[in-house]
Write a protein that holds these residues in place. Structure first.
Motif: not given
Ligand code: 6R9
Length: 659
Positions: A526, A510, A423-424, A419-420, A537, A395
């Motif tokens: 971002r 990002d 994105q949506t 640490d995944t 988001r 997230g």
């Molecule tokens: C799955 C989810 C996407 C945005 C993404 C980024 C941030 C998500 C992250 C991360 C760093 C991670 N993001 N996982 N940044 N490390 N492991 O979160 O989807 O709600 O669409 O958000 O979240 O900025 O572009 P979503």
């Protein structure tokens, strides 16, 4: 791609015991997959789609890029997602295996086996059909975390209806916008949701949403969660969902759809305009939801998987409703919140349900650290967490301090952390460690999932050298990539496959930098006007338009983010009122009114933490709001920008003043 060879400080290698049993147990195995994808991209994905999904009719063509960027995967294959998640598991002999372990807010636990889940899904699917919902129709799901929420999504999938889940924290206004944009024929909701010992109305909000300009909705199904007698049913429109299900047959032949059929729409914030309806496919989406369960989470039949996300977000789609069930996993579904009845709830649940894989957000970890360090009784070390073998984070970036605490205190130093980053829009993991293979570095999401051609480039699309920050792109489309923005293909093209990169690269939005030695990716945040508050988001523009829609009070508003220890980012709003600039108690009172206004317009998650008032906003001569300057002010930094063009420099002092 070069493999990590140089030792890096703080590196955590996969424990030998984990690697020896893992699906991908070494960097050599990881590299072999990456090389296969490099040399035969379509073949790589095509083979996986044949191996991991059950098709009614096999596809003959894997990948179609004849109409870029509207890519198609496995298009002439016929498949059904709920068949893959339920019937296939029962055919494999898992009928009596627990699919869901549901824990309610008050601690009551219900187990649902695969056979029982199919029974519920088939019944609800038959209700939908009886109410005239057809393949391709859109159904809005506005539900609490519940077995029924998962059932509702799966039931739509079973009949080929396209669902759009709206997070239960969104307001009537946000819900209405999504109903209108999708043209949904049905809304599935609950009377109330229970969170943290409180009941929150859902049906009443849905009623409010439907009260205006939603002619497409014919039916509202209401799941009685609390059986509140406060809830009124509108005759001819509203039906008791469980009562309807009881009257239907528990057999429902799946609707076989093309792999390209839209499984769901999920609205998410972008840098401009209203939230966009991210449209996902059926086959490509399911393939990667399942594959990432097997590779990133190294899922085994004996695992008890727990993803703490809400089904209102993409993480809840891929890692609650679809991925785990497509693997025949046992998973925990939790109704409540991590801090009720106390901040030891997660650890207590892991102990009681013997969870083996735990997937949560950094913001939750950070808030639980604070609580745990203040009270030994709710510290993870006061619980038996020995069942855990793998941890995950999603997230937002996880800061190394939170990573280390999570690793030591929750994972007992023995569990890898994935640490995944995704994105949506991506449907599934894009950049992530594979826990049996990838040496971990706190704060880095490490390396791309096999088959994901991620890169860091400059404005012209040229790769930047490792060690230099740049723009995160993916150079080839992957099966679970979103297909379009619902109703707005031009926006899809412009936002994600911009002309800057000749329409060839997917633009993630990002920034990223790769480690000079290992090539590991670190996400720098971002690059557009999207904020990430507690992993949610939010577009700054959306919050600004919500504020200025309070036409009685607000003349102008600018919203920026600033770093926050717990929520990652916090929303800071600079507001010009239609009346003289307030101070003291009056300012506090108006700030509160505006916060509540935003909660009503969008939802409580969009409430600005910080609201400041000025006689004006800082603007350039050409009238552009100086957002960088506002960001510095919000962060409490010294203003270094050139302010000589400001019409009224005195407003900087006003905007620095906290309400
Ligand atoms: C799955 C989810 C996407 C945005 C993404 C980024 C941030 C998500 C992250 C991360 C760093 C991670 N993001 N996982 N940044 N490390 N492991 O979160 O989807 O709600 O669409 O958000 O979240 O900025 O572009 P979503």
């Amino acid at each position: 791609m070069n493999a990590p060879t140089t030792p890096q400080t703080g590196i955590v290698n996969p424990p030998a015991a984990f690697a020896s049993q893992a699906a991908i147990g070494s960097m050599d195995a990881y590299r072999a997959l990456c090389e296969r994808a490099e040399s035969d991209y379509a073949g790589f994905w095509g083979d996986l789609a044949r191996e991991h999904l059950v098709w009614k009719q096999p596809f003959t063509k894997t990948f179609d890029d004849s109409n870029k960027p509207f890519f198609k995967w496995f298009e002439d294959g016929l498949i059904n997602v709920s068949h893959n998640c339920l019937d296939v598991q029962i055919e494999r002999g898992l009928g009596n295996k627990a699919a869901l372990i549901f824990e309610a807010d008050d601690g009551a636990v219900t187990e649902v086996t695969y056979s029982q889940l199919l029974d519920k899904v088939a019944r609800l699917a038959n209700v939908l059909k009886a109410k005239g919902v057809q393949k391709g129709d859109r159904v809005i799901i506005y539900m609490p975390m519940s077995v029924e929420g998962v059932v509702a999504m799966q039931a739509c999938a079973r009949i080929g209806a396209t669902h759009s889940v709206v997070f239960g924290g969104f307001s009537a206004q946000s819900l209405r916008e999504r109903i209108q944009d999708t043209g949904a024929v049905m809304v599935i909701t609950a009377d109330e949701q229970r969170r943290g010992g409180k009941s929150l109305p859902l049906k009443a909000i849905a009623d409010e949403a439907l009260a205006k300009d939603c002619p497409s909705v014919r039916t509202m199904l209401v799941y009685k969660r609390t059986a509140s007698d406060q809830v009124a049913y509108q005759a001819g429109r509203d039906l008791d969902m469980l009562a309807e299900m009881a009257q239907q047959s528990a057999v429902c032949e799946p609707e076989w759809v093309s792999a390209e059929h839209p499984l769901f729409l999920l609205y998410t914030s972008g840098s401009t305009g209203k939230p966009k309806g991210v449209q996902h496919s059926t086959g490509g989406y399911l393939l990667q939801a399942k594959l990432s369960m097997l590779w990133t989470f190294d899922l085994k039949p004996s695992d008890v998987f727990w993803c703490t996300a809400d089904i209102g977000w993409v993480t809840g789609h891929s890692y609650i409703t679809y991925g785990p069930l497509a693997c025949g996993a046992t998973e925990i579904v939790f109704e409540g919140i991590p801090t009720y009845p106390n901040a030891g709830r997660f650890w207590d649940m892991i102990q009681r349900h013997k969870a083996t894989i735990f997937y949560t957000a950094p913001t939750a970890i950070r808030s639980l650290i604070k609580a745990a360090e203040a009270d030994e009784k709710i510290h993870p070390r006061s619980f038996d967490l020995s069942s855990l073998r793998l941890l995950g984070s999603v997230g937002e970036p996880i800061n190394p301090a939170a990573w280390t605490w999570y690793h030591e205190n929750v994972g007992g130093g023995r569990c890898p952390i994935v640490d995944t980053f995704w994105q949506t829009e991506s449907g599934a993991h894009l950049i992530t460690p594979l826990p049996g293979a990838t040496p971990l570095v706190p704060g880095s999401c490490t390396l791309p999932f096999p088959g994901i051609m991620a890169a860091v480039v400059d404005e012209t699309g040229k790769d930047v050298p490792w060690g230099q920050g740049g723009i995160l792109v993916v150079k080839k489309p992957w099966p679970s990539l979103m297909r379009t923005v619902w109703g707005d293909p031009e926006r899809f093209k412009k936002s994600y496959f911009p002309e800057d990169f000749k329409g060839e690269f997917y633009l993630a939005g990002d920034g990223a930098v790769r480690d000079p030695d290992t090539g590991y990716f670190t996400i720098t945040g971002r690059m557009d006007d999207v904020l990430n508050v507690s992993g949610h988001r939010m577009g700054t523009m959306e919050i600004e338009s919500a504020l200025v829609s309070c036409t009685e009070l607000v003349a102008e508003a600018a919203v920026v983010g600033r770093p926050d220890d717990t929520t990652g980012e916090a929303i800071c709003a600079f507001v010009v009122l239609k009346r003289p600039r307030p101070t003291g108690d009056e300012a506090r009172q108006i700030a509160n009114e505006l916060r509540n206004w935003v909660a009503k317009e969008i939802g409580p998650i969009a409430k600005p933490k910080d609201i400041r008032f000025g006689d004006n906003l800082p603007k350039t001569r050409s009238g552009k709001i100086m957002r960088r300057l506002l960001r510095s002010i919000a962060r409490g930094e010294a203003v270094t920008q050139d302010t000589s063009t400001l019409e009224n420099p005195a407003i900087l002092d006003q905007l620095t003043e906290r309400v």
